[in-house]
Design a protein around this motif. Structure first.
Motif, PDB file in Angstrom:
ATOM      1  N   ILE A   4      -0.645  13.755  26.429  1.00 46.87           N
ATOM      2  CA  ILE A   4       0.697  13.359  26.875  1.00 46.87           C
ATOM      3  C   ILE A   4       1.352  12.451  25.835  1.00 46.87           C
ATOM      4  CG2 ILE A   4       1.990  12.090  28.631  1.00 46.87           C
ATOM      5  CD1 ILE A   4      -0.174  12.992  30.645  1.00 46.87           C
ATOM      6  N   SER A   5       0.588  11.486  25.328  1.00 45.58           N
ATOM      7  CA  SER A   5       1.131  10.532  24.360  1.00 45.58           C
ATOM      8  C   SER A   5       1.612  11.224  23.092  1.00 45.58           C
ATOM      9  CB  SER A   5       0.057   9.488  24.008  1.00 45.58           C
ATOM     10  OG  SER A   5       0.501   8.623  22.984  1.00 45.58           O
ATOM     11  N   THR A   6       0.780  12.087  22.529  1.00 47.82           N
ATOM     12  CA  THR A   6       1.163  12.759  21.286  1.00 47.82           C
ATOM     13  C   THR A   6       2.208  13.837  21.531  1.00 47.82           C
ATOM     14  OG1 THR A   6      -0.743  14.259  21.508  1.00 47.82           O
ATOM     15  CG2 THR A   6      -1.042  12.297  20.156  1.00 47.82           C
ATOM     16  N   GLY A   7       2.161  14.465  22.710  1.00 47.80           N
ATOM     17  CA  GLY A   7       3.127  15.518  23.012  1.00 47.80           C
ATOM     18  C   GLY A   7       4.529  15.001  23.250  1.00 47.80           C
ATOM     19  N   LEU A   8       4.630  13.796  23.827  1.00 51.35           N
ATOM     20  CA  LEU A   8       5.934  13.230  24.160  1.00 51.35           C
ATOM     21  C   LEU A   8       6.334  12.059  23.264  1.00 51.35           C
ATOM     22  CD1 LEU A   8       5.742  13.173  28.082  1.00 51.35           C
ATOM     23  CD2 LEU A   8       6.705  14.946  26.591  1.00 51.35           C
ATOM     24  N   GLY A   9       5.423  11.618  22.413  1.00 48.12           N
ATOM     25  CA  GLY A   9       5.729  10.475  21.562  1.00 48.12           C
ATOM     26  C   GLY A   9       5.838   9.181  22.334  1.00 48.12           C
ATOM     27  N   PHE A  58       3.214   5.072  30.426  1.00 47.03           N
ATOM     28  CA  PHE A  58       3.012   5.985  31.562  1.00 47.03           C
ATOM     29  C   PHE A  58       1.670   5.823  32.267  1.00 47.03           C
ATOM     30  CE2 PHE A  58       1.638   8.258  27.757  1.00 47.03           C
ATOM     31  CZ  PHE A  58       0.430   8.821  28.138  1.00 47.03           C
ATOM     32  N   LEU A  59       0.811   4.921  31.767  1.00 49.71           N
ATOM     33  CA  LEU A  59      -0.486   4.715  32.398  1.00 49.71           C
ATOM     34  C   LEU A  59      -0.570   3.372  33.101  1.00 49.71           C
ATOM     35  CD1 LEU A  59      -3.105   5.907  29.727  1.00 49.71           C
ATOM     36  CD2 LEU A  59      -2.269   7.177  31.716  1.00 49.71           C
ATOM     37  N   VAL A  60      -1.428   3.305  34.109  1.00 48.89           N
ATOM     38  CA  VAL A  60      -1.812   2.046  34.742  1.00 48.89           C
ATOM     39  C   VAL A  60      -3.332   2.047  34.878  1.00 48.89           C
ATOM     40  CG1 VAL A  60       0.336   1.696  36.023  1.00 48.89           C
ATOM     41  CG2 VAL A  60      -1.503   3.050  37.053  1.00 48.89           C
ATOM     42  N   THR A  61      -3.902   0.870  35.067  1.00 45.14           N
ATOM     43  CA  THR A  61      -5.338   0.770  35.303  1.00 45.14           C
ATOM     44  C   THR A  61      -5.588   0.588  36.793  1.00 45.14           C
ATOM     45  OG1 THR A  61      -5.320  -1.618  34.925  1.00 45.14           O
ATOM     46  CG2 THR A  61      -5.764  -0.210  33.033  1.00 45.14           C
ATOM     47  N   TYR A 103      -7.779   1.937  21.250  1.00 44.71           N
ATOM     48  CA  TYR A 103      -9.076   2.579  20.976  1.00 44.71           C
ATOM     49  C   TYR A 103      -9.042   4.051  21.376  1.00 44.71           C
ATOM     50  CZ  TYR A 103     -13.851   4.015  22.200  1.00 44.71           C
ATOM     51  OH  TYR A 103     -15.023   4.714  22.342  1.00 44.71           O
ATOM     52  N   LEU A 104      -8.513   4.361  22.560  1.00 47.62           N
ATOM     53  CA  LEU A 104      -8.463   5.756  23.013  1.00 47.62           C
ATOM     54  C   LEU A 104      -7.654   6.623  22.057  1.00 47.62           C
ATOM     55  CD1 LEU A 104      -7.994   5.625  26.903  1.00 47.62           C
ATOM     56  CD2 LEU A 104     -10.065   6.145  25.607  1.00 47.62           C
ATOM     57  N   LEU A 105      -6.519   6.128  21.619  1.00 46.41           N
ATOM     58  CA  LEU A 105      -5.694   6.928  20.711  1.00 46.41           C
ATOM     59  C   LEU A 105      -6.432   7.201  19.398  1.00 46.41           C
ATOM     60  CD1 LEU A 105      -2.144   5.361  21.218  1.00 46.41           C
ATOM     61  CD2 LEU A 105      -2.993   7.552  22.069  1.00 46.41           C
ATOM     62  N   HIS A 106      -7.122   6.198  18.887  1.00 43.37           N
ATOM     63  CA  HIS A 106      -7.878   6.399  17.650  1.00 43.37           C
ATOM     64  C   HIS A 106      -9.068   7.334  17.885  1.00 43.37           C
ATOM     65  CE1 HIS A 106      -5.749   3.791  14.911  1.00 43.37           C
ATOM     66  NE2 HIS A 106      -5.782   2.792  15.780  1.00 43.37           N
ATOM     67  N   PHE A 107      -9.752   7.153  19.017  1.00 46.80           N
ATOM     68  CA  PHE A 107     -10.911   7.987  19.326  1.00 46.80           C
ATOM     69  C   PHE A 107     -10.519   9.465  19.368  1.00 46.80           C
ATOM     70  CE2 PHE A 107     -13.869  10.257  22.000  1.00 46.80           C
ATOM     71  CZ  PHE A 107     -15.104   9.703  21.709  1.00 46.80           C
ATOM     72  N   TYR A 108      -9.485   9.778  20.141  1.00 52.55           N
ATOM     73  CA  TYR A 108      -9.105  11.183  20.280  1.00 52.55           C
ATOM     74  C   TYR A 108      -8.369  11.701  19.053  1.00 52.55           C
ATOM     75  CZ  TYR A 108     -10.914  11.464  24.953  1.00 52.55           C
ATOM     76  OH  TYR A 108     -11.774  11.480  26.013  1.00 52.55           O
TER      77      TYR A 108
END
Length: 264
Positions: free
Chosen positions: A28-33, A39-42, A178-183
């Motif tokens: 979602i992040s890379t697709g929509l910039g 758009f996320l919550v914990t 971290y998640l963005l770098h991991f994926y």
């Protein structure tokens, strides 16, 4: 065959809290910039499931979920819900929707793909053979694979939370980064493999997961053909937080149960 969702008014996108994997969030992040915090919550986990990440050394684990729109009504729709004048609506990111949405309301059973009974769908919905189409099984198996990979990503992060010499630097935003770098690193592994080969891997890997095994933890002889890809995925996780001085690799089976080993 048309989808029962086309005319349904049960408003699943309002009722549920949609928890997602890191892969869903990255897509979602890379697709929509969009930044993940847009758009996320914990969401605190009531029961640990191996995919709950830590934000401190207290032992509380969390899921990531799609945020809710700040509507004036009692029901809060998904942040990506697009309301229509007639009272209905549509998913605003349908092509990028999380895998849990792609597979709803199906689950994989010994007899094949079945319709869950604990859903908002009308009683007669999904009874005309739709779930017998191969795409449903493919989606469910691929989701199992992504659960395994996200569990690996979470496992590496949790070790960092427990043993970092700088616990003050732990935060939700640090986890999102971290998640963005991991994926992002993982994408280079996927990109180096043909779509046909990935589909075959997901089929076998997902079937192992359905049987209660993961090639990231257990020896799965039926996946030897893809051992180089699996090692590359493990190497992505092992490449983070070198200052933690990990005594053993993240692939150690005991690391899969890390959330229970809390440092006070």
């Amino acid at each position: 065959m048309s989808s029962p969702c086309a005319t349904c008014t049960r408003r699943c996108c309002h009722h549920y809290t949609v928890t997602v994997t890191g892969y869903d969030a990255w897509i979602i992040s890379t697709g929509l910039g969009l930044a993940l915090e847009q758009f996320l919550v914990t969401v605190p986990q009531r029961e640990a499931n191996g995919r709950g990440f830590l934000l401190s050394r207290t032992g509380q684990t969390y899921d990531i979920a799609l945020d809710k729109a700040h509507a004036r009504t009692k029901e809060q729709p998904c942040v990506f819900w697009l309301g229509l004048p007639n009272g209905g609506g549509r998913c605003g990111i349908y092509a990028l929707r999380p895998q849990v949405c792609q597979t709803y309301p199906a689950y994989l059973a010994d007899s094949g793909v079945e319709r869950r009974e604990d859903v908002l769908c009308p009683t007669r919905a999904w009874r005309d053979g739709i779930l017998a189409q191969p795409v449903w099984r493919q989606r469910l198996l691929r989701m199992q694979v992504e659960y395994d990979i996200y569990g690996l990503a979470v496992q590496r992060w949790n070790y960092h939370v427990l043993y970092t010499p700088n616990p003050a630097q732990i935060s939700v935003l640090a986890y999102y980064t971290y998640l963005l770098h991991f994926y992002g690193r993982l994408e280079s592994v996927r990109a180096g493999t043909s779509a046909t080969e990935l589909d075959a891997l997901y089929e076998r890997w997902g079937a192992c997961g359905f049987a209660g095994r993961s090639p990231l933890v257990d020896a799965c002889a039926e996946l030897d053909r893809w051992s180089a890809i699996i090692k590359a995925i493990l190497a992505v996780a092992d490449g983070f937080f070198p200052s933690d001085d990990m005594p053993y690799a993240t692939r150690d089976p005991e690391m899969q149960r890390l959330p229970a080993a809390i440092v006070t």
